[in-house]
Each structure stands twice: as C-alpha cells, then as structure tokens.
Design a protein around this motif. Structure first.
Motif, PDB file in Angstrom:
ATOM      1  N   MET A 234     -12.002  -1.482  -1.060  1.00 45.35           N
ATOM      2  CA  MET A 234     -10.843  -2.117  -0.456  1.00 45.35           C
ATOM      3  C   MET A 234     -11.251  -3.421   0.227  1.00 45.35           C
ATOM      4  O   MET A 234     -12.316  -3.507   0.836  1.00 45.35           O
ATOM      5  CB  MET A 234     -10.193  -1.171   0.567  1.00 45.35           C
ATOM      6  CG  MET A 234      -8.855  -1.685   1.105  1.00 45.35           C
ATOM      7  SD  MET A 234      -8.157  -0.623   2.386  1.00 45.35           S
ATOM      8  CE  MET A 234      -7.817   0.873   1.473  1.00 45.35           C
TER       9      MET A 234
ATOM     10  N   LEU B 280     -11.131   2.819  -3.155  1.00 44.15           N
ATOM     11  CA  LEU B 280      -9.787   2.740  -3.720  1.00 44.15           C
ATOM     12  C   LEU B 280      -9.479   4.049  -4.442  1.00 44.15           C
ATOM     13  O   LEU B 280     -10.375   4.832  -4.728  1.00 44.15           O
ATOM     14  CB  LEU B 280      -9.701   1.573  -4.710  1.00 44.15           C
ATOM     15  CG  LEU B 280     -10.019   0.199  -4.125  1.00 44.15           C
ATOM     16  CD1 LEU B 280     -10.113  -0.824  -5.236  1.00 44.15           C
ATOM     17  CD2 LEU B 280      -8.978  -0.198  -3.108  1.00 44.15           C
TER      18      LEU B 280
ATOM     19  N   HIS C 295      -5.723  -3.945  -4.426  1.00 44.72           N
ATOM     20  CA  HIS C 295      -6.114  -4.078  -3.028  1.00 44.72           C
ATOM     21  C   HIS C 295      -7.629  -4.224  -2.870  1.00 44.72           C
ATOM     22  O   HIS C 295      -8.159  -4.083  -1.777  1.00 44.72           O
ATOM     23  CB  HIS C 295      -5.615  -2.874  -2.225  1.00 44.72           C
ATOM     24  CG  HIS C 295      -4.154  -2.669  -2.357  1.00 44.72           C
ATOM     25  ND1 HIS C 295      -3.604  -1.564  -2.981  1.00 44.72           N
ATOM     26  CD2 HIS C 295      -3.104  -3.440  -1.992  1.00 44.72           C
ATOM     27  CE1 HIS C 295      -2.285  -1.668  -2.975  1.00 44.72           C
ATOM     28  NE2 HIS C 295      -1.959  -2.792  -2.381  1.00 44.72           N
ATOM     29  N   GLN C 296      -8.332  -4.517  -3.929  1.00 42.82           N
ATOM     30  CA  GLN C 296      -9.790  -4.532  -3.881  1.00 42.82           C
ATOM     31  C   GLN C 296     -10.367  -5.890  -3.489  1.00 42.82           C
ATOM     32  O   GLN C 296      -9.711  -6.917  -3.587  1.00 42.82           O
ATOM     33  CB  GLN C 296     -10.378  -4.112  -5.225  1.00 42.82           C
ATOM     34  CG  GLN C 296     -10.401  -5.185  -6.286  1.00 42.82           C
ATOM     35  CD  GLN C 296     -11.158  -4.735  -7.526  1.00 42.82           C
ATOM     36  OE1 GLN C 296     -11.495  -3.570  -7.698  1.00 42.82           O
ATOM     37  NE2 GLN C 296     -11.432  -5.670  -8.395  1.00 42.82           N
TER      38      GLN C 296
ATOM     39  N   LEU D 256      -4.226  -2.305   7.692  1.00 42.65           N
ATOM     40  CA  LEU D 256      -3.915  -0.880   7.888  1.00 42.65           C
ATOM     41  C   LEU D 256      -4.153  -0.459   9.337  1.00 42.65           C
ATOM     42  O   LEU D 256      -3.321   0.227   9.943  1.00 42.65           O
ATOM     43  CB  LEU D 256      -4.771  -0.021   6.958  1.00 42.65           C
ATOM     44  CG  LEU D 256      -4.307   0.086   5.520  1.00 42.65           C
ATOM     45  CD1 LEU D 256      -5.413   0.645   4.633  1.00 42.65           C
ATOM     46  CD2 LEU D 256      -3.063   0.950   5.436  1.00 42.65           C
TER      47      LEU D 256
ATOM     48  N   LEU E 280       0.825  -1.207   0.000  1.00 38.31           N
ATOM     49  CA  LEU E 280       0.000   0.000   0.000  1.00 38.31           C
ATOM     50  C   LEU E 280       0.863   1.263   0.000  1.00 38.31           C
ATOM     51  O   LEU E 280       0.363   2.346  -0.244  1.00 38.31           O
ATOM     52  CB  LEU E 280      -0.904   0.001   1.240  1.00 38.31           C
ATOM     53  CG  LEU E 280      -1.990  -1.062   1.221  1.00 38.31           C
ATOM     54  CD1 LEU E 280      -2.433  -1.399   2.633  1.00 38.31           C
ATOM     55  CD2 LEU E 280      -3.159  -0.597   0.388  1.00 38.31           C
TER      56      LEU E 280
ATOM     57  N   ILE F 150      -7.278  -6.076   4.007  1.00 43.24           N
ATOM     58  CA  ILE F 150      -6.363  -4.930   3.834  1.00 43.24           C
ATOM     59  C   ILE F 150      -6.746  -3.823   4.818  1.00 43.24           C
ATOM     60  O   ILE F 150      -5.874  -3.190   5.429  1.00 43.24           O
ATOM     61  CB  ILE F 150      -6.402  -4.406   2.377  1.00 43.24           C
ATOM     62  CG1 ILE F 150      -6.010  -5.502   1.386  1.00 43.24           C
ATOM     63  CG2 ILE F 150      -5.559  -3.159   2.218  1.00 43.24           C
ATOM     64  CD1 ILE F 150      -4.557  -5.850   1.324  1.00 43.24           C
TER      65      ILE F 150
ATOM     66  N   VAL G 117      -2.632   6.835   2.985  1.00 42.53           N
ATOM     67  CA  VAL G 117      -2.572   5.753   2.007  1.00 42.53           C
ATOM     68  C   VAL G 117      -3.551   6.037   0.874  1.00 42.53           C
ATOM     69  O   VAL G 117      -4.570   6.696   1.073  1.00 42.53           O
ATOM     70  CB  VAL G 117      -2.872   4.397   2.682  1.00 42.53           C
ATOM     71  CG1 VAL G 117      -4.292   4.331   3.194  1.00 42.53           C
ATOM     72  CG2 VAL G 117      -2.588   3.247   1.755  1.00 42.53           C
ATOM     73  N   ASN G 118      -3.206   5.536  -0.292  1.00 40.90           N
ATOM     74  CA  ASN G 118      -4.074   5.624  -1.463  1.00 40.90           C
ATOM     75  C   ASN G 118      -4.030   4.250  -2.124  1.00 40.90           C
ATOM     76  O   ASN G 118      -3.154   3.972  -2.939  1.00 40.90           O
ATOM     77  CB  ASN G 118      -3.582   6.729  -2.402  1.00 40.90           C
ATOM     78  CG  ASN G 118      -4.560   7.025  -3.505  1.00 40.90           C
ATOM     79  OD1 ASN G 118      -5.104   6.126  -4.128  1.00 40.90           O
ATOM     80  ND2 ASN G 118      -4.767   8.309  -3.758  1.00 40.90           N
ATOM     81  N   ALA G 119      -4.946   3.374  -1.710  1.00 38.98           N
ATOM     82  CA  ALA G 119      -4.953   1.986  -2.181  1.00 38.98           C
ATOM     83  C   ALA G 119      -5.340   1.911  -3.659  1.00 38.98           C
ATOM     84  O   ALA G 119      -6.111   2.731  -4.150  1.00 38.98           O
ATOM     85  CB  ALA G 119      -5.922   1.157  -1.349  1.00 38.98           C
ATOM     86  N   LYS G 120      -4.800   0.922  -4.331  1.00 40.93           N
ATOM     87  CA  LYS G 120      -5.022   0.745  -5.768  1.00 40.93           C
ATOM     88  C   LYS G 120      -5.912  -0.464  -6.030  1.00 40.93           C
ATOM     89  O   LYS G 120      -6.297  -1.185  -5.124  1.00 40.93           O
ATOM     90  CB  LYS G 120      -3.674   0.581  -6.482  1.00 40.93           C
ATOM     91  CG  LYS G 120      -2.713   1.746  -6.245  1.00 40.93           C
ATOM     92  CD  LYS G 120      -3.312   3.053  -6.684  1.00 40.93           C
ATOM     93  CE  LYS G 120      -2.377   4.218  -6.404  1.00 40.93           C
ATOM     94  NZ  LYS G 120      -3.062   5.474  -6.235  1.00 40.93           N
TER      95      LYS G 120
END
Length: 171
Positions: free
Chosen positions: A56, A97, A49-50, A64, A27, A60, A43-46
């Motif tokens: 999200m 996300l 990470h879904q 966090l 992350l 995950i 954080v900036n999940a992509k």
C-alpha cells in the motif's frame, strides 16, 4: 488479541477516497464504533492503492489513519465533526494489498474544540503495521462544506451484509 463489542456502524460518504461508496478509486472502508469509545475501520485495499508491487502507498496508509482518528469523535456523538490540524505517521512494516486490515482510531483527550488522538493499522494476525498521532479541530458541517447539512447521498448509512457484532484487535 482482545474481542471488542461493536456498538454501531458509522455512515459512509459518496465520494470520499477512504469510505466512498460511489468513488471507483475509494478504499470503501467501513467504520464501526466499538465499546470503549473508539473506532475500527475494516479495509481491503486493491492494486490501484499500491506504491511498490503488493504494498500500500504511504499516502493511502496516512489517509486511513487520519480518517479513523478523525472519526473517533463520532463514537462520542455522531453529530460531531472534526478536521485535521496535524498528523504524524510511523511506518512499521509494509502494508499488504488484497487482505483485510483493521484501522483503529482513539481519542487521547476529551472531544473539545481541539483534541488529540492516536491510531494504528493491523493485519488479521494482530501485527501492527503503522501508527499515527494527530490533532484535530471540531467544526460544524457548515464550516467544513459551506452547507448546513450533508444530504442522504453524500453521507449515508450503508447496511452491513454480515452485521458485525465483535472485532478482535491486538492488545
């Protein structure tokens, strides 16, 4: 929203799934000690990470929160380490996300051998998306990793491009 002064940026690990700088699936969260002895991660999940599209994964989210609460002990002393004994997560709203999120970790008890803490994830508007409570045990780096220390590749300070001075969080 309340503004908190940033005291310092915490180190990042190389391969951690939450803060790892060299892990392609990380992350890449950055954590900061803020006034009042607590920690805030940004954080900036992509998409990797879904769970459901645009959301999200719950594991995950819990990772966090675990990381933030566990790191809160380092706001008292950067040389302190802890491992999770117990963690309970409450999912309140879907966590999106590809948007900035704030992960907050605080200690509920003074850092002794075993301590407890709480945390939450919020979006930029201050909406609380998830909460957690946990218990942690203090340990040395050697007890955790089998080595007397982490080298500069494993645990390192990564300079901020924007030198964050203040963070706004929900009341």
């Amino acid at each position: 929203m309340i503004n908190y002064k940033v005291i310092r940026k915490q180190n990042n690990a190389d391969m951690c799934i939450v803060c790892g700088t060299d892990n392609p699936f990380s992350l890449k969260a950055n954590f900061y000690d803020v006034e009042g002895y607590f920690v805030v991660g940004i954080v900036n999940a992509k998409n990797i990470h879904q769970s459901y599209p645009g959301r999200m994964h719950g594991g995950i989210i819990t990772s966090l929160l675990d990381e933030a609460i566990g790191r809160a002990v380092q706001s008292f002393d950067p040389s302190l380490w802890a491992v999770t004994i117990e963690l309970t997560t409450k999912y309140i709203k879907p966590v999106p996300l590809n948007s900035n999120l704030y992960v907050v970790g605080k200690l509920d008890t003074n850092p002794k051998r075993i301590f407890s803490g709480t945390g939450y994830i919020s979006d930029e508007e201050g909406n609380i998306l998830a909460r957690a409570t946990g218990k942690y045990m203090m340990m040395t780096v050697k007890q955790i990793t089998g080595s007397d220390h982490l080298d500069h590749k494993q645990w390192k300070y990564i300079e901020d491009h924007e030198e964050l001075k203040e963070i706004s969080l929900p009341e």
